[in-house]
Design a protein around this motif. Sequence first.
Motif, PDB file in Angstrom:
ATOM      1  N   TYR A  82       0.829  -1.200   0.000  1.00  0.00           N
ATOM      2  CA  TYR A  82       0.000   0.000   0.000  1.00  0.00           C
ATOM      3  C   TYR A  82       0.869   1.259   0.000  1.00  0.00           C
ATOM      4  O   TYR A  82       0.648   2.177  -0.788  1.00  0.00           O
ATOM      5  N   LYS A  83       1.873   1.279   0.862  1.00  0.00           N
ATOM      6  CA  LYS A  83       2.754   2.447   0.942  1.00  0.00           C
ATOM      7  C   LYS A  83       3.516   2.655  -0.365  1.00  0.00           C
ATOM      8  O   LYS A  83       3.680   3.784  -0.822  1.00  0.00           O
ATOM      9  N   THR A  84       3.978   1.562  -0.953  1.00  0.00           N
ATOM     10  CA  THR A  84       4.687   1.655  -2.231  1.00  0.00           C
ATOM     11  C   THR A  84       3.771   2.224  -3.305  1.00  0.00           C
ATOM     12  O   THR A  84       4.158   3.120  -4.060  1.00  0.00           O
ATOM     13  N   GLN A  85       2.557   1.722  -3.370  1.00  0.00           N
ATOM     14  CA  GLN A  85       1.597   2.197  -4.368  1.00  0.00           C
ATOM     15  C   GLN A  85       1.264   3.672  -4.151  1.00  0.00           C
ATOM     16  O   GLN A  85       1.242   4.454  -5.102  1.00  0.00           O
ATOM     17  N   LYS A  86       1.005   4.055  -2.909  1.00  0.00           N
ATOM     18  CA  LYS A  86       0.666   5.452  -2.614  1.00  0.00           C
ATOM     19  C   LYS A  86       1.845   6.374  -2.902  1.00  0.00           C
ATOM     20  O   LYS A  86       1.667   7.464  -3.442  1.00  0.00           O
ATOM     21  N   THR A  87       3.049   5.933  -2.573  1.00  0.00           N
ATOM     22  CA  THR A  87       4.241   6.732  -2.849  1.00  0.00           C
ATOM     23  C   THR A  87       4.394   6.946  -4.341  1.00  0.00           C
ATOM     24  O   THR A  87       4.658   8.069  -4.805  1.00  0.00           O
ATOM     25  N   ARG A  88       4.206   5.895  -5.116  1.00  0.00           N
ATOM     26  CA  ARG A  88       4.297   5.994  -6.570  1.00  0.00           C
ATOM     27  C   ARG A  88       3.267   6.982  -7.112  1.00  0.00           C
ATOM     28  O   ARG A  88       3.565   7.803  -7.973  1.00  0.00           O
ATOM     29  N   GLU A  89       2.040   6.929  -6.572  1.00  0.00           N
ATOM     30  CA  GLU A  89       0.987   7.845  -7.002  1.00  0.00           C
ATOM     31  C   GLU A  89       1.349   9.299  -6.678  1.00  0.00           C
ATOM     32  O   GLU A  89       1.119  10.195  -7.503  1.00  0.00           O
ATOM     33  N   ILE A  90       1.896   9.524  -5.507  1.00  0.00           N
ATOM     34  CA  ILE A  90       2.283  10.881  -5.096  1.00  0.00           C
ATOM     35  C   ILE A  90       3.368  11.423  -6.014  1.00  0.00           C
ATOM     36  O   ILE A  90       3.310  12.571  -6.471  1.00  0.00           O
ATOM     37  N   VAL A  91       4.387  10.612  -6.300  1.00  0.00           N
ATOM     38  CA  VAL A  91       5.482  11.049  -7.169  1.00  0.00           C
ATOM     39  C   VAL A  91       4.964  11.320  -8.584  1.00  0.00           C
ATOM     40  O   VAL A  91       5.300  12.346  -9.186  1.00  0.00           O
ATOM     41  N   GLU A  92       4.141  10.418  -9.109  1.00  0.00           N
ATOM     42  CA  GLU A  92       3.582  10.625 -10.446  1.00  0.00           C
ATOM     43  C   GLU A  92       2.734  11.895 -10.496  1.00  0.00           C
ATOM     44  O   GLU A  92       2.781  12.639 -11.482  1.00  0.00           O
ATOM     45  N   ASP A  93       1.978  12.162  -9.442  1.00  0.00           N
ATOM     46  CA  ASP A  93       1.175  13.377  -9.382  1.00  0.00           C
ATOM     47  C   ASP A  93       2.069  14.619  -9.354  1.00  0.00           C
ATOM     48  O   ASP A  93       1.790  15.605 -10.045  1.00  0.00           O
ATOM     49  N   ALA A  94       3.129  14.559  -8.568  1.00  0.00           N
ATOM     50  CA  ALA A  94       4.060  15.698  -8.503  1.00  0.00           C
ATOM     51  C   ALA A  94       4.697  15.955  -9.869  1.00  0.00           C
ATOM     52  O   ALA A  94       4.800  17.109 -10.306  1.00  0.00           O
ATOM     53  N   ILE A  95       5.097  14.900 -10.549  1.00  0.00           N
ATOM     54  CA  ILE A  95       5.686  15.054 -11.885  1.00  0.00           C
ATOM     55  C   ILE A  95       4.651  15.641 -12.846  1.00  0.00           C
ATOM     56  O   ILE A  95       4.959  16.557 -13.615  1.00  0.00           O
ATOM     57  N   SER A  96       3.423  15.155 -12.774  1.00  0.00           N
ATOM     58  CA  SER A  96       2.358  15.689 -13.636  1.00  0.00           C
ATOM     59  C   SER A  96       2.129  17.172 -13.385  1.00  0.00           C
ATOM     60  O   SER A  96       1.952  17.951 -14.329  1.00  0.00           O
ATOM     61  N   GLN A  97       2.127  17.561 -12.115  1.00  0.00           N
ATOM     62  CA  GLN A  97       1.926  18.973 -11.779  1.00  0.00           C
ATOM     63  C   GLN A  97       3.069  19.837 -12.297  1.00  0.00           C
ATOM     64  O   GLN A  97       2.843  20.942 -12.805  1.00  0.00           O
ATOM     65  N   LEU A  98       4.293  19.344 -12.174  1.00  0.00           N
ATOM     66  CA  LEU A  98       5.442  20.103 -12.693  1.00  0.00           C
ATOM     67  C   LEU A  98       5.402  20.186 -14.218  1.00  0.00           C
ATOM     68  O   LEU A  98       5.720  21.232 -14.787  1.00  0.00           O
ATOM     69  N   CYS A  99       4.975  19.124 -14.863  1.00  0.00           N
ATOM     70  CA  CYS A  99       4.834  19.153 -16.329  1.00  0.00           C
ATOM     71  C   CYS A  99       3.746  20.145 -16.735  1.00  0.00           C
ATOM     72  O   CYS A  99       3.877  20.831 -17.758  1.00  0.00           O
ATOM     73  N   ALA A 100       2.702  20.249 -15.933  1.00  0.00           N
ATOM     74  CA  ALA A 100       1.604  21.166 -16.239  1.00  0.00           C
ATOM     75  C   ALA A 100       2.056  22.624 -16.232  1.00  0.00           C
ATOM     76  O   ALA A 100       1.433  23.462 -16.887  1.00  0.00           O
ATOM     77  N   VAL A 101       3.121  22.922 -15.502  1.00  0.00           N
ATOM     78  CA  VAL A 101       3.629  24.302 -15.496  1.00  0.00           C
ATOM     79  C   VAL A 101       4.801  24.481 -16.460  1.00  0.00           C
ATOM     80  O   VAL A 101       5.452  25.518 -16.445  1.00  0.00           O
ATOM     81  N   GLY A 102       5.074  23.447 -17.280  1.00  0.00           N
ATOM     82  CA  GLY A 102       6.026  23.637 -18.354  1.00  0.00           C
ATOM     83  C   GLY A 102       7.313  22.835 -18.313  1.00  0.00           C
ATOM     84  O   GLY A 102       8.136  22.954 -19.220  1.00  0.00           O
ATOM     85  N   PHE A 103       7.520  22.028 -17.301  1.00  0.00           N
ATOM     86  CA  PHE A 103       8.733  21.220 -17.257  1.00  0.00           C
ATOM     87  C   PHE A 103       8.549  19.939 -18.062  1.00  0.00           C
ATOM     88  O   PHE A 103       7.446  19.411 -18.163  1.00  0.00           O
ATOM     89  N   THR A 104       9.637  19.436 -18.623  1.00  0.00           N
ATOM     90  CA  THR A 104       9.599  18.123 -19.260  1.00  0.00           C
ATOM     91  C   THR A 104       9.536  17.073 -18.151  1.00  0.00           C
ATOM     92  O   THR A 104       9.903  17.354 -16.996  1.00  0.00           O
TER      93      THR A 104
END
Length: 66
Positions: A6-28
């Motif tokens: 569960y922790k591994t899955q949630k951690t992966r989701e958090i990181v993917e969300d953070a990357i998505s948010q950074l991409c949304a503001v213009g980062f690759t």
Amino acid sequence: MKVGDYKTQKTREIVEDAISQLCAVGFTPDKAASLLVVQGMIKIEDPQKRKEMAAFAAQEAEDTVD
């Protein structure tokens, strides 16, 4: 589901969300992931743990198989 899974899955989701948010503001995706690595290293207060994480990152950088 086990607690560790569960922790591994949630951690992966958090990181993917953070990357998505950074991409949304213009980062690759690579730049977004790089920023998370750098910010994570800055947040590690224990010098020994920071060295261990730096060594791990360097080892992963040398790994040519994904």
